[in-house]
Write a protein that holds these residues in place. Sequence first.
Motif, mmCIF file in Angstrom:
data_model
loop_
_atom_site.group_PDB
_atom_site.id
_atom_site.type_symbol
_atom_site.label_atom_id
_atom_site.label_comp_id
_atom_site.label_asym_id
_atom_site.label_seq_id
_atom_site.Cartn_x
_atom_site.Cartn_y
_atom_site.Cartn_z
ATOM 1 N N SER A 45 11.938 6.479 3.259
ATOM 2 C CA SER A 45 10.804 5.809 2.627
ATOM 3 C C SER A 45 11.018 4.300 2.561
ATOM 4 C CB SER A 45 10.543 6.378 1.230
ATOM 5 O OG SER A 45 11.583 6.041 0.356
ATOM 6 N N VAL A 46 12.263 3.854 2.380
ATOM 7 C CA VAL A 46 12.551 2.409 2.398
ATOM 8 C C VAL A 46 12.178 1.834 3.751
ATOM 9 C CG1 VAL A 46 14.436 0.719 2.451
ATOM 10 C CG2 VAL A 46 14.306 2.374 0.598
ATOM 11 N N TRP A 47 12.579 2.512 4.802
ATOM 12 C CA TRP A 47 12.260 2.036 6.151
ATOM 13 C C TRP A 47 10.748 1.964 6.358
ATOM 14 C CZ3 TRP A 47 10.771 5.477 10.417
ATOM 15 C CH2 TRP A 47 10.560 4.779 11.602
ATOM 16 N N THR A 48 10.028 2.989 5.922
ATOM 17 C CA THR A 48 8.569 3.017 6.076
ATOM 18 C C THR A 48 7.914 1.909 5.261
ATOM 19 O OG1 THR A 48 8.682 5.405 6.384
ATOM 20 C CG2 THR A 48 6.531 4.484 5.877
ATOM 21 N N LEU A 49 8.380 1.723 4.030
ATOM 22 C CA LEU A 49 7.801 0.689 3.174
ATOM 23 C C LEU A 49 8.075 -0.720 3.700
ATOM 24 C CD1 LEU A 49 8.670 2.287 -0.264
ATOM 25 C CD2 LEU A 49 6.382 2.044 0.719
ATOM 26 N N VAL A 50 9.241 -0.924 4.282
ATOM 27 C CA VAL A 50 9.550 -2.234 4.873
ATOM 28 C C VAL A 50 8.613 -2.503 6.040
ATOM 29 C CG1 VAL A 50 11.279 -3.480 6.240
ATOM 30 C CG2 VAL A 50 11.936 -2.383 4.106
ATOM 31 N N GLU A 51 8.377 -1.491 6.851
ATOM 32 C CA GLU A 51 7.439 -1.653 7.975
ATOM 33 C C GLU A 51 6.060 -2.064 7.502
ATOM 34 O OE1 GLU A 51 7.244 1.952 10.226
ATOM 35 O OE2 GLU A 51 8.457 1.086 11.822
ATOM 36 N N GLN A 52 5.641 -1.523 6.346
ATOM 37 C CA GLN A 52 4.316 -1.820 5.824
ATOM 38 C C GLN A 52 4.279 -3.108 5.016
ATOM 39 O OE1 GLN A 52 3.196 1.679 3.664
ATOM 40 N NE2 GLN A 52 3.091 2.946 5.501
ATOM 41 N N GLY A 53 5.435 -3.719 4.789
ATOM 42 C CA GLY A 53 5.490 -4.985 4.080
ATOM 43 C C GLY A 53 5.455 -4.870 2.573
ATOM 44 N N LEU A 54 5.744 -3.708 2.034
ATOM 45 C CA LEU A 54 5.727 -3.512 0.589
ATOM 46 C C LEU A 54 7.135 -3.725 0.039
ATOM 47 C CD1 LEU A 54 3.540 -0.302 0.633
ATOM 48 C CD2 LEU A 54 2.809 -2.617 0.100
ATOM 49 N N ILE A 55 7.306 -4.825 -0.659
ATOM 50 C CA ILE A 55 8.646 -5.228 -1.093
ATOM 51 C C ILE A 55 9.047 -4.590 -2.422
ATOM 52 C CG2 ILE A 55 10.105 -7.203 -1.685
ATOM 53 C CD1 ILE A 55 9.296 -6.929 1.291
ATOM 54 N N ASN A 56 8.178 -4.576 -3.420
ATOM 55 C CA ASN A 56 8.546 -4.047 -4.735
ATOM 56 C C ASN A 56 8.923 -2.560 -4.688
ATOM 57 O OD1 ASN A 56 8.375 -6.472 -6.048
ATOM 58 N ND2 ASN A 56 6.211 -6.216 -6.566
ATOM 59 N N PRO A 57 8.168 -1.712 -3.987
ATOM 60 C CA PRO A 57 8.609 -0.321 -3.888
ATOM 61 C C PRO A 57 9.948 -0.153 -3.162
ATOM 62 C CG PRO A 57 6.295 -0.472 -3.330
ATOM 63 C CD PRO A 57 6.817 -1.871 -3.450
ATOM 64 N N VAL A 58 10.230 -1.047 -2.223
ATOM 65 C CA VAL A 58 11.513 -1.011 -1.523
ATOM 66 C C VAL A 58 12.639 -1.297 -2.512
ATOM 67 C CG1 VAL A 58 12.939 -2.183 0.192
ATOM 68 C CG2 VAL A 58 10.589 -1.606 0.736
ATOM 69 N N LYS A 59 12.438 -2.286 -3.371
ATOM 70 C CA LYS A 59 13.450 -2.606 -4.382
ATOM 71 C C LYS A 59 13.669 -1.424 -5.326
ATOM 72 C CE LYS A 59 12.608 -7.557 -4.397
ATOM 73 N NZ LYS A 59 12.132 -8.697 -5.190
ATOM 74 N N ARG A 60 12.583 -0.748 -5.720
ATOM 75 C CA ARG A 60 12.708 0.420 -6.592
ATOM 76 C C ARG A 60 13.485 1.542 -5.918
ATOM 77 N NH1 ARG A 60 7.415 -0.565 -8.301
ATOM 78 N NH2 ARG A 60 6.607 0.897 -6.772
ATOM 79 N N GLU A 61 13.181 1.793 -4.654
ATOM 80 C CA GLU A 61 13.883 2.850 -3.923
ATOM 81 C C GLU A 61 15.363 2.512 -3.750
ATOM 82 O OE1 GLU A 61 13.131 5.946 -2.787
ATOM 83 O OE2 GLU A 61 11.241 5.740 -3.840
ATOM 84 N N GLN A 62 15.657 1.268 -3.455
ATOM 85 C CA GLN A 62 17.059 0.866 -3.320
ATOM 86 C C GLN A 62 17.794 1.001 -4.647
ATOM 87 O OE1 GLN A 62 16.625 -3.073 -1.666
ATOM 88 N NE2 GLN A 62 16.965 -2.303 0.416
ATOM 89 N N ARG A 63 17.133 0.640 -5.724
ATOM 90 C CA ARG A 63 17.731 0.801 -7.047
ATOM 91 C C ARG A 63 17.969 2.276 -7.351
ATOM 92 N NH1 ARG A 63 13.806 -1.072 -10.585
ATOM 93 N NH2 ARG A 63 13.991 -3.008 -9.448
ATOM 94 N N TYR A 64 17.009 3.131 -6.984
ATOM 95 C CA TYR A 64 17.174 4.564 -7.192
ATOM 96 C C TYR A 64 18.368 5.097 -6.399
ATOM 97 C CZ TYR A 64 16.562 9.530 -6.564
ATOM 98 O OH TYR A 64 16.793 10.881 -6.499
ATOM 99 N N ILE A 65 18.490 4.668 -5.147
ATOM 100 C CA ILE A 65 19.598 5.140 -4.300
ATOM 101 C C ILE A 65 20.934 4.741 -4.920
ATOM 102 C CG2 ILE A 65 20.735 4.816 -2.074
ATOM 103 C CD1 ILE A 65 17.903 4.525 -0.851
ATOM 104 N N ILE A 66 21.053 3.505 -5.338
ATOM 105 C CA ILE A 66 22.314 3.018 -5.899
ATOM 106 C C ILE A 66 22.615 3.704 -7.232
ATOM 107 C CG2 ILE A 66 23.467 0.995 -6.874
ATOM 108 C CD1 ILE A 66 21.942 -0.649 -4.726
ATOM 109 N N GLU A 67 21.627 3.735 -8.138
ATOM 110 C CA GLU A 67 21.856 4.319 -9.459
ATOM 111 C C GLU A 67 22.158 5.807 -9.378
ATOM 112 O OE1 GLU A 67 18.531 3.445 -11.945
ATOM 113 O OE2 GLU A 67 19.047 1.325 -12.121
ATOM 114 N N SER A 68 21.407 6.535 -8.585
ATOM 115 C CA SER A 68 21.644 7.980 -8.508
ATOM 116 C C SER A 68 22.982 8.283 -7.851
ATOM 117 C CB SER A 68 20.507 8.682 -7.772
ATOM 118 O OG SER A 68 20.430 8.250 -6.431
ATOM 119 N N SER A 69 23.356 7.522 -6.848
ATOM 120 C CA SER A 69 24.653 7.743 -6.208
ATOM 121 C C SER A 69 25.798 7.510 -7.182
ATOM 122 C CB SER A 69 24.823 6.824 -5.003
ATOM 123 O OG SER A 69 23.845 7.090 -4.034
ATOM 124 N N ILE A 70 25.702 6.445 -7.963
ATOM 125 C CA ILE A 70 26.751 6.146 -8.942
ATOM 126 C C ILE A 70 26.792 7.215 -10.029
ATOM 127 C CG2 ILE A 70 27.435 4.522 -10.761
ATOM 128 C CD1 ILE A 70 26.400 2.290 -8.889
#
Length: 88
Positions: A45-70
């Motif tokens: 979904s990060v890759w798809t959102l970057v393609e569409q130019g949506l930055i804020n949802p990308v930041k949320r997804e990256q935060r989710y990936i990092i927080e959930s992994s930790i």
Amino acid sequence: MNERASLDVSKVLSLCVGYGQRMADISNRSLVIRSTDDLVQSVISVWTLVEQGLINPVKREQRYIIESSIKYQYVDQQTRNNADSPTL
């Protein structure tokens, strides 16, 4: 470049699951291994959102990936430490 990185991450996660299944007792108790599907979906979904130019949802997804992994790794470590310690 982003597509390749996303595919590489999903391949690595699937390899982790494959190798983790060799030790079934550990993989059945591991949240990290059991949550790889969620992480792969987030990476795609990060890759798809970057393609569409949506930055804020990308930041949320990256935060989710990092927080959930930790969090999953912390829980796995605590569970493993409690299983190794003797009970009275």
